[in-house]
Design an enzyme around this catalytic site. Structure first.
Site, PDB file in Angstrom:
ATOM      1  N   TYR A  89      32.337  29.708  40.455  1.00  0.00           N
ATOM      2  CA  TYR A  89      32.104  29.160  41.641  1.00  0.00           C
ATOM      3  C   TYR A  89      30.636  28.533  41.776  1.00  0.00           C
ATOM      4  O   TYR A  89      29.985  28.579  42.850  1.00  0.00           O
ATOM      5  CB  TYR A  89      32.071  30.409  42.525  1.00  0.00           C
ATOM      6  CG  TYR A  89      33.617  30.884  42.708  1.00  0.00           C
ATOM      7  CD1 TYR A  89      34.601  30.234  43.682  1.00  0.00           C
ATOM      8  CD2 TYR A  89      33.869  32.046  41.948  1.00  0.00           C
ATOM      9  CE1 TYR A  89      35.889  30.438  43.503  1.00  0.00           C
ATOM     10  CE2 TYR A  89      35.403  32.278  41.928  1.00  0.00           C
ATOM     11  CZ  TYR A  89      36.247  31.779  42.822  1.00  0.00           C
ATOM     12  OH  TYR A  89      37.533  31.931  42.926  1.00  0.00           O
ATOM     13  N   CYS A 142      48.192  30.115  42.499  1.00  0.00           N
ATOM     14  CA  CYS A 142      47.135  29.787  41.608  1.00  0.00           C
ATOM     15  C   CYS A 142      47.577  29.337  40.121  1.00  0.00           C
ATOM     16  O   CYS A 142      48.134  30.120  39.419  1.00  0.00           O
ATOM     17  CB  CYS A 142      46.709  31.098  41.362  1.00  0.00           C
ATOM     18  SG  CYS A 142      44.938  30.952  40.373  1.00  0.00           S
ATOM     19  N   HIS A 201      48.206  36.407  46.102  1.00  0.00           N
ATOM     20  CA  HIS A 201      47.637  35.849  45.036  1.00  0.00           C
ATOM     21  C   HIS A 201      48.313  36.455  43.558  1.00  0.00           C
ATOM     22  O   HIS A 201      48.713  37.520  43.592  1.00  0.00           O
ATOM     23  CB  HIS A 201      46.313  36.132  44.722  1.00  0.00           C
ATOM     24  CG  HIS A 201      45.388  35.263  43.627  1.00  0.00           C
ATOM     25  ND1 HIS A 201      45.537  35.725  42.369  1.00  0.00           N
ATOM     26  CD2 HIS A 201      44.723  34.178  43.788  1.00  0.00           C
ATOM     27  CE1 HIS A 201      44.657  34.661  41.713  1.00  0.00           C
ATOM     28  NE2 HIS A 201      44.325  33.831  42.720  1.00  0.00           N
ATOM     29  N   ASP A 238      39.875  25.374  42.314  1.00  0.00           N
ATOM     30  CA  ASP A 238      39.362  26.965  41.999  1.00  0.00           C
ATOM     31  C   ASP A 238      38.643  26.666  40.768  1.00  0.00           C
ATOM     32  O   ASP A 238      37.968  25.650  40.569  1.00  0.00           O
ATOM     33  CB  ASP A 238      40.704  27.454  41.373  1.00  0.00           C
ATOM     34  CG  ASP A 238      40.624  29.057  41.403  1.00  0.00           C
ATOM     35  OD1 ASP A 238      39.755  29.588  41.980  1.00  0.00           O
ATOM     36  OD2 ASP A 238      41.732  29.702  40.858  1.00  0.00           O
ATOM     37  N   HIS A 239      38.082  27.829  40.162  1.00  0.00           N
ATOM     38  CA  HIS A 239      37.014  27.942  38.997  1.00  0.00           C
ATOM     39  C   HIS A 239      36.733  26.701  38.566  1.00  0.00           C
ATOM     40  O   HIS A 239      37.186  25.908  38.205  1.00  0.00           O
ATOM     41  CB  HIS A 239      37.297  28.861  37.871  1.00  0.00           C
ATOM     42  CG  HIS A 239      37.757  29.993  38.404  1.00  0.00           C
ATOM     43  ND1 HIS A 239      38.083  31.193  37.578  1.00  0.00           N
ATOM     44  CD2 HIS A 239      37.863  30.973  39.614  1.00  0.00           C
ATOM     45  CE1 HIS A 239      38.289  32.192  38.037  1.00  0.00           C
ATOM     46  NE2 HIS A 239      38.293  31.845  39.434  1.00  0.00           N
ATOM     47  N   HIS A 290      45.473  27.259  44.634  1.00  0.00           N
ATOM     48  CA  HIS A 290      44.433  27.287  43.869  1.00  0.00           C
ATOM     49  C   HIS A 290      44.442  26.525  42.690  1.00  0.00           C
ATOM     50  O   HIS A 290      45.408  26.845  41.942  1.00  0.00           O
ATOM     51  CB  HIS A 290      43.859  28.830  43.507  1.00  0.00           C
ATOM     52  CG  HIS A 290      43.423  29.762  44.293  1.00  0.00           C
ATOM     53  ND1 HIS A 290      43.099  31.010  44.067  1.00  0.00           N
ATOM     54  CD2 HIS A 290      43.234  29.670  45.753  1.00  0.00           C
ATOM     55  CE1 HIS A 290      42.696  31.617  45.218  1.00  0.00           C
ATOM     56  NE2 HIS A 290      42.714  30.847  46.219  1.00  0.00           N
TER      57      HIS A 290
HETATM   58  C1  DNO Z   1      39.042  34.913  41.223  1.00  0.00           C
HETATM   59  C2  DNO Z   1      39.856  34.897  42.416  1.00  0.00           C
HETATM   60  C3  DNO Z   1      40.535  36.014  42.699  1.00  0.00           C
HETATM   61  C4  DNO Z   1      41.096  36.286  44.161  1.00  0.00           C
HETATM   62  C5  DNO Z   1      41.799  37.585  44.557  1.00  0.00           C
HETATM   63  C6  DNO Z   1      42.572  37.239  45.738  1.00  0.00           C
HETATM   64  O1  DNO Z   1      38.315  33.770  41.072  1.00  0.00           O
HETATM   65  O2  DNO Z   1      41.030  33.758  42.395  1.00  0.00           O
HETATM   66  O3  DNO Z   1      39.444  37.080  42.735  1.00  0.00           O
HETATM   67  O4  DNO Z   1      40.395  36.039  45.083  1.00  0.00           O
HETATM   68  O5  DNO Z   1      42.448  37.997  43.409  1.00  0.00           O
HETATM   69  O6  DNO Z   1      42.995  38.479  46.428  1.00  0.00           O
END
Ligand code: DNO
Length: 344
Positions: free
Chosen positions: A320, A234, A196, A306-307, A261
């Site tokens: 989340y 990401c 990541h 993602d978020h 992501h």
């Molecule tokens: C946050 C996530 C990160 C991710 C880590 C992967 O929302 O994208 O915490 O899970 O960095 O190791």
């Protein structure tokens, strides 16, 4: 692509069947959360998660994260034992159909934000980052929103001191050492590692961060060419770096992107940002351009929205909650379908 959704295990307030109800959901992205960092994940714990998912017809092919012990990042003598443990966890996960492991190599802190509930005009709220606010904090006495404070103040202080001797180059070498140590387990199980990016993609409190840009990826793949050495693309983390051209990077690294992501940011000034709804028109990142680049390059990895924001009165775990991530998944499904049909 396979659409997935992050699920924080049995403590997650979102039930698995709600996740299954989101159109096109193939599986969840989850982890064993009660094993101390550095220990081997017990097969019983992995099996439990696997059975829970299977009961809802959800796959568990992606793990996020298997955390990397700080001693490995610091290159301490104990790293060999810890890397052997990590490799054993990979083997154990392989027995339950896991195909991809997301991890990061950020020293001490994972993602950093200064506000987890920045309220927008429409009443929704989301995470945001103000660089000056963060820099004004004392890292040795840090109480950040959302940061789980896994360390006591003393532990944190000595850890930060240990990193004083670690340059970017040394940290990178320690990453390469780690990867070379676990690649045999990946070869055996077929599991792809997906690092990541650092979030945000710049140094923090004098701690080096090394997975921030195109340059980092070129260096990473040159050092460890094994195809199991891949990335989590990401958009939000990389996109906070104004220097990163996301669609171009998605195209260039498509065959190393095992996990995507996808989220949106509104960029403010040079370094600050607020997270936004997933649509391209909701922010400054070209989400459409990223998906298009991935599809054209033949990407067939895992994707997760993602978020999300908190909307409709939900008060979910920051980033989340259920609703906005479900909307994000629906949007991404539509983008993928349209682009796939147009380009094939
Ligand atoms: C946050 C996530 C990160 C991710 C880590 C992967 O929302 O994208 O915490 O899970 O960095 O190791």
């Amino acid at each position: 692509m396979k659409m997935t959704f992050r699920w924080y295990g049995e403590k997650d307030s979102i039930p698995l069947n709600y996740i299954k109800q989101i159109p096109n959901m193939s599986g969840v992205v989850t982890a064993v959360y009660d094993e101390p960092v550095g220990e081997v994940w017990g097969e019983d714990k992995i099996a439990r998660l696997y059975e829970l998912c299977r009961a809802q017809d959800l796959e568990m092919e992606v793990i996020e994260s298997v955390p990397v012990h700080e001693d490995i990042k610091l290159g301490k003598p104990s790293r060999d034992r810890l890397i052997a443990n990590y490799a054993q966890t990979i083997r154990n996960l392989g027995k339950y159909g896991v195909k991809c492991i997301c991890y990061n190599f950020m020293p001490v802190f994972d993602w950093l934000r200064t506000n987890l509930k920045t309220v927008a005009k429409d009443g929704s709220n989301s995470l945001s980052y103000k660089h000056d606010e963060l820099m004004a904090l004392d890292p040795k006495n840090l109480h950040l929103p959302g940061w789980d404070e896994s360390y006591t103040t003393d532990e944190l202080n000595s850890l930060l001191d240990e990193y004083k001797g670690i340059s970017h180059e040394q940290l990178f070498e320690n990453l390469v050492y780690f990867l070379n140590g676990i690649m045999p387990a990946c070869n055996e199980t077929g599991i792809n590692m997906a690092i990541h990016p650092d979030d945000p993609p710049w140094d923090m409190f004098g701690l080096p961060r090394i997975i921030t840009s195109e340059k980092s990826y070129d260096k990473l793949f040159a050092a460890v060419p094994n195809p199991h050495n891949g990335i989590t693309f990401c958009t939000g983390s990389l996109g906070a770096g104004r220097f990163n051209k996301l669609p171009e990077m998605a195209e260039k690294y498509a065959d190393r992107i095992y996990f995507a992501h996808i989220r949106q940011l509104k960029l403010i000034d040079e370094l600050d940002f607020t997270e936004a709804g997933h649509l391209t028109s909701n922010g400054d990142l070209d989400i459409y351009g990223v998906v298009k680049a991935l599809v054209i390059a033949g990407f067939d990895g895992y994707v997760r929205p993602d978020h999300g924001r908190n909307i409709w009165g939900e008060d979910g775990k920051p980033g989340y909650g259920l609703y906005d991530r479900a909307l994000g998944a629906a949007y991404l499904n539509g983008l993928f379908e349209a682009i796939e049909k147009e380009t094939k």
